[in-house]
Design a protein around this motif. Structure first.
Motif, PDB file in Angstrom:
ATOM      1  N   ILE A 117      15.424 -13.153  -0.414  1.00 21.74           N
ATOM      2  CA  ILE A 117      14.797 -14.263  -1.118  1.00 21.74           C
ATOM      3  C   ILE A 117      14.257 -13.695  -2.421  1.00 21.74           C
ATOM      4  O   ILE A 117      13.715 -12.598  -2.464  1.00 21.74           O
ATOM      5  N   GLY A 118      14.411 -14.395  -3.479  1.00 26.56           N
ATOM      6  CA  GLY A 118      13.918 -13.910  -4.758  1.00 26.56           C
ATOM      7  C   GLY A 118      14.886 -12.957  -5.435  1.00 26.56           C
ATOM      8  O   GLY A 118      15.930 -12.588  -4.894  1.00 26.56           O
ATOM      9  N   GLU A 119      14.507 -12.571  -6.626  1.00 29.22           N
ATOM     10  CA  GLU A 119      15.328 -11.705  -7.463  1.00 29.22           C
ATOM     11  C   GLU A 119      14.990 -10.234  -7.245  1.00 29.22           C
ATOM     12  O   GLU A 119      13.937  -9.896  -6.723  1.00 29.22           O
ATOM     13  N   ALA A 120      15.881  -9.371  -7.692  1.00 23.29           N
ATOM     14  CA  ALA A 120      15.656  -7.929  -7.606  1.00 23.29           C
ATOM     15  C   ALA A 120      14.597  -7.519  -8.633  1.00 23.29           C
ATOM     16  O   ALA A 120      14.555  -8.056  -9.740  1.00 23.29           O
ATOM     17  N   LYS A 121      13.741  -6.591  -8.237  1.00 23.31           N
ATOM     18  CA  LYS A 121      12.695  -6.072  -9.112  1.00 23.31           C
ATOM     19  C   LYS A 121      12.650  -4.563  -8.996  1.00 23.31           C
ATOM     20  O   LYS A 121      12.849  -4.012  -7.918  1.00 23.31           O
ATOM     21  N   ARG A 122      12.370  -3.929 -10.101  1.00 27.11           N
ATOM     22  CA  ARG A 122      12.239  -2.471 -10.101  1.00 27.11           C
ATOM     23  C   ARG A 122      10.815  -2.061  -9.768  1.00 27.11           C
ATOM     24  O   ARG A 122       9.865  -2.742 -10.148  1.00 27.11           O
ATOM     25  N   CYS A 123      10.694  -0.953  -9.075  1.00 27.67           N
ATOM     26  CA  CYS A 123       9.361  -0.420  -8.800  1.00 27.67           C
ATOM     27  C   CYS A 123       9.429   1.103  -8.723  1.00 27.67           C
ATOM     28  O   CYS A 123      10.481   1.685  -8.480  1.00 27.67           O
ATOM     29  N   ARG A 124       8.282   1.708  -8.939  1.00 27.86           N
ATOM     30  CA  ARG A 124       8.171   3.158  -8.924  1.00 27.86           C
ATOM     31  C   ARG A 124       7.884   3.648  -7.522  1.00 27.86           C
ATOM     32  O   ARG A 124       7.103   3.051  -6.783  1.00 27.86           O
ATOM     33  N   ALA A 125       8.510   4.745  -7.174  1.00 34.08           N
ATOM     34  CA  ALA A 125       8.213   5.433  -5.918  1.00 34.08           C
ATOM     35  C   ALA A 125       7.249   6.566  -6.253  1.00 34.08           C
ATOM     36  O   ALA A 125       7.437   7.278  -7.237  1.00 34.08           O
ATOM     37  N   LYS A 126       6.213   6.703  -5.437  1.00 35.64           N
ATOM     38  CA  LYS A 126       5.210   7.739  -5.683  1.00 35.64           C
ATOM     39  C   LYS A 126       4.911   8.482  -4.391  1.00 35.64           C
ATOM     40  O   LYS A 126       5.049   7.919  -3.313  1.00 35.64           O
ATOM     41  N   PRO A 127       4.465   9.722  -4.519  1.00 36.61           N
ATOM     42  CA  PRO A 127       4.059  10.466  -3.326  1.00 36.61           C
ATOM     43  C   PRO A 127       2.592  10.233  -3.015  1.00 36.61           C
ATOM     44  O   PRO A 127       1.762  10.198  -3.913  1.00 36.61           O
ATOM     45  N   SER A 128       2.284  10.044  -1.741  1.00 37.18           N
ATOM     46  CA  SER A 128       0.886   9.934  -1.342  1.00 37.18           C
ATOM     47  C   SER A 128       0.328  11.347  -1.156  1.00 37.18           C
ATOM     48  O   SER A 128       1.056  12.336  -1.265  1.00 37.18           O
ATOM     49  N   HIS A 129      -0.959  11.443  -0.850  1.00 36.39           N
ATOM     50  CA  HIS A 129      -1.572  12.764  -0.675  1.00 36.39           C
ATOM     51  C   HIS A 129      -0.973  13.518   0.509  1.00 36.39           C
ATOM     52  O   HIS A 129      -0.949  14.739   0.519  1.00 36.39           O
ATOM     53  N   ASP A 130      -0.469  12.773   1.512  1.00 34.87           N
ATOM     54  CA  ASP A 130       0.182  13.432   2.644  1.00 34.87           C
ATOM     55  C   ASP A 130       1.688  13.538   2.435  1.00 34.87           C
ATOM     56  O   ASP A 130       2.437  13.735   3.374  1.00 34.87           O
ATOM     57  N   ARG A 131       2.134  13.386   1.180  1.00 31.97           N
ATOM     58  CA  ARG A 131       3.513  13.580   0.737  1.00 31.97           C
ATOM     59  C   ARG A 131       4.499  12.562   1.321  1.00 31.97           C
ATOM     60  O   ARG A 131       5.687  12.822   1.397  1.00 31.97           O
ATOM     61  N   LYS A 132       3.999  11.393   1.729  1.00 35.01           N
ATOM     62  CA  LYS A 132       4.886  10.310   2.131  1.00 35.01           C
ATOM     63  C   LYS A 132       5.150   9.437   0.913  1.00 35.01           C
ATOM     64  O   LYS A 132       4.293   9.289   0.052  1.00 35.01           O
TER      65      LYS A 132
END
Length: 159
Positions: A117-132
């Motif tokens: 549902i809806g259109e494609a959107k770009r987003c940034r992937a980031k590491p959390s403090h526990d590296r997830k």
């Protein structure tokens, strides 16, 4: 015994205190310096983690976001394209909600893979403090996206 402590290039003191003796003053100054060094090391470690970060996200992975006040909204999104080592393209997908048998305006939400549902959107992937890896979502400014582990997610609604 008096001490004025400045941080970095600040024109204003971080603190200025009067002490009963020179031992207390020196201990406070040394503790402050140690805390500053720890803080600066933490900042450098986070910067290094971000600079060397490459996400482990694949096309088809499902992420979720949960947010709300007086209710818990759950939304799912699926990765449709890996753009760069730090950017992915996602699309929101439908969900099914199974209501609790005893009511209570709550239930468990499960994503419906490939039902977009809806259109494609770009987003940034980031590491959390526990590296997830998590996603900074363009869907909402109030919530990030986390990898769905396969378990139904609690959700609730109001009126």
């Amino acid at each position: 015994f008096y001490a004025i402590v400045f941080s970095g290039t600040s024109a204003y003191p971080t603190w200025h205190l009067c002490f009963l003796n020179s031992v207390n003053r020196d201990e406070s100054i040394n503790r402050f310096i140690k805390n500053q060094e720890t803080h600066l090391k933490s900042i450098a470690d986070r910067k290094e983690l971000w600079m060397n970060f490459k996400h482990d996200i694949n096309v088809g992975d499902i992420f979720y976001t949960h947010w709300g006040y007086d209710q818990t909204n759950v939304e799912f999104m699926q990765v449709v394209r890996v753009v760069t080592p730090k950017t992915v393209e996602i699309r929101e997908i439908k969900k099914t909600v199974s209501e609790y048998a005893n009511g209570g305006m709550s239930g468990r939400a499960t994503p419906c893979k490939d039902e977009f549902i809806g259109e494609a959107k770009r987003c940034r992937a980031k590491p959390s403090h526990d590296r997830k890896t998590y996603l900074v979502l363009p869907l909402h400014s109030c919530s990030d996206g986390y990898r769905w582990e396969g378990e139904p997610m609690f959700c609730s609604w109001y009126a």
